[in-house]
Design an enzyme around this catalytic site. Structure first.
Site, PDB file in Angstrom:
ATOM      1  N   LEU A 147       0.789  -1.244   0.178  1.00  0.00           N
ATOM      2  CA  LEU A 147       0.208   0.004   0.207  1.00  0.00           C
ATOM      3  C   LEU A 147       0.814   1.336   0.116  1.00  0.00           C
ATOM      4  O   LEU A 147       1.953   1.340   0.959  1.00  0.00           O
ATOM      5  CB  LEU A 147      -0.963   0.183   1.300  1.00  0.00           C
ATOM      6  CG  LEU A 147      -2.160  -1.157   1.234  1.00  0.00           C
ATOM      7  CD1 LEU A 147      -1.168  -2.396   2.249  1.00  0.00           C
ATOM      8  CD2 LEU A 147      -3.042  -0.959   1.920  1.00  0.00           C
ATOM      9  N   GLY A 199       1.617   4.000   3.972  1.00  0.00           N
ATOM     10  CA  GLY A 199       2.701   3.183   3.313  1.00  0.00           C
ATOM     11  C   GLY A 199       2.938   1.804   4.257  1.00  0.00           C
ATOM     12  O   GLY A 199       3.784   1.730   5.105  1.00  0.00           O
ATOM     13  N   SER A 200       2.590   0.773   3.803  1.00  0.00           N
ATOM     14  CA  SER A 200       2.527  -0.356   4.567  1.00  0.00           C
ATOM     15  C   SER A 200       2.299  -1.714   3.630  1.00  0.00           C
ATOM     16  O   SER A 200       2.175  -1.282   2.252  1.00  0.00           O
ATOM     17  CB  SER A 200       1.734  -0.469   5.826  1.00  0.00           C
ATOM     18  OG  SER A 200       0.238   0.088   5.158  1.00  0.00           O
ATOM     19  N   ARG A 201       2.201  -2.747   4.089  1.00  0.00           N
ATOM     20  CA  ARG A 201       2.084  -4.055   3.427  1.00  0.00           C
ATOM     21  C   ARG A 201       1.309  -5.176   4.390  1.00  0.00           C
ATOM     22  O   ARG A 201       1.355  -4.950   5.409  1.00  0.00           O
ATOM     23  CB  ARG A 201       3.538  -4.662   3.331  1.00  0.00           C
ATOM     24  CG  ARG A 201       3.498  -5.623   2.335  1.00  0.00           C
ATOM     25  CD  ARG A 201       4.901  -6.314   1.976  1.00  0.00           C
ATOM     26  NE  ARG A 201       5.203  -7.487   2.839  1.00  0.00           N
ATOM     27  CZ  ARG A 201       6.548  -7.743   2.956  1.00  0.00           C
ATOM     28  NH1 ARG A 201       7.404  -6.939   2.520  1.00  0.00           N
ATOM     29  NH2 ARG A 201       6.914  -8.631   3.873  1.00  0.00           N
TER      30      ARG A 201
END
Length: 154
Positions: free
Chosen positions: A27, A114-116
């Site tokens: 993301l 900002g991640s996963r």
């Protein structure tokens, strides 16, 4: 959000024990970071691990970054998913825990900027996404079961 089978270079050792297929959904800062359950079932385990804030696309982020892991069971099927924050993300919110019942696509948490999300599926799941494909939370089917009475949708 961009999904696909685990990116080349993503370290396999942070995967749960056993034979799993991994789908990583990255993301960016412009994506909506509301997380939805990839499958229905009962939360059997939930854990939080503090850590670093490396860029979520880096291989070592899977075992060094702050993360939350949820195990979800429905009969004899188990799906594991992991919220993993990145360089800008500094907070994971998990709104579920052991004993909770989740529906496929139900909101269960969020990650800030900002991640996963890593989803670990049993070997009998057939991946329905390809590397680089854009996905939409609660809409995109990422895998199907080999055979199922519910049309194969995890």
């Amino acid at each position: 959000m961009v999904a696909g089978p685990a990116q080349e270079g993503v370290a396999p050792e942070p995967a749960p024990e056993g034979g799993w297929q991994q789908v990583s959904i990255f993301l960016s800062v412009v994506d909506v970071h509301v997380n939805r359950s990839p499958y229905r079932g009962t939360v059997t385990s939930s854990s939080y691990t503090p850590g670093s804030f490396l860029a979520a696309y880096r291989a070592e982020s899977a075992h060094r970054n702050e993360r939350s892991e949820i195990w979800l069971a429905d009969g004899d099927r188990t799906v594991v998913f992991r919220q993993l924050v990145g360089v800008l993300a500094r907070r994971i919110v998990t709104r579920t825990g052991p004993g909770a019942q989740l529906a496929t696509g139900e909101r269960m948490g969020l990650m800030k900027f900002g991640s996963r999300m890593d989803v670990f599926l049993p070997a009998d799941a057939v991946l329905a996404v390809t590397k680089g494909q854009r996905v939409r939370g609660g809409e995109t089917v990422i895998a199907r079961w080999g055979t199922s009475s519910d049309g194969g949708r995890p």
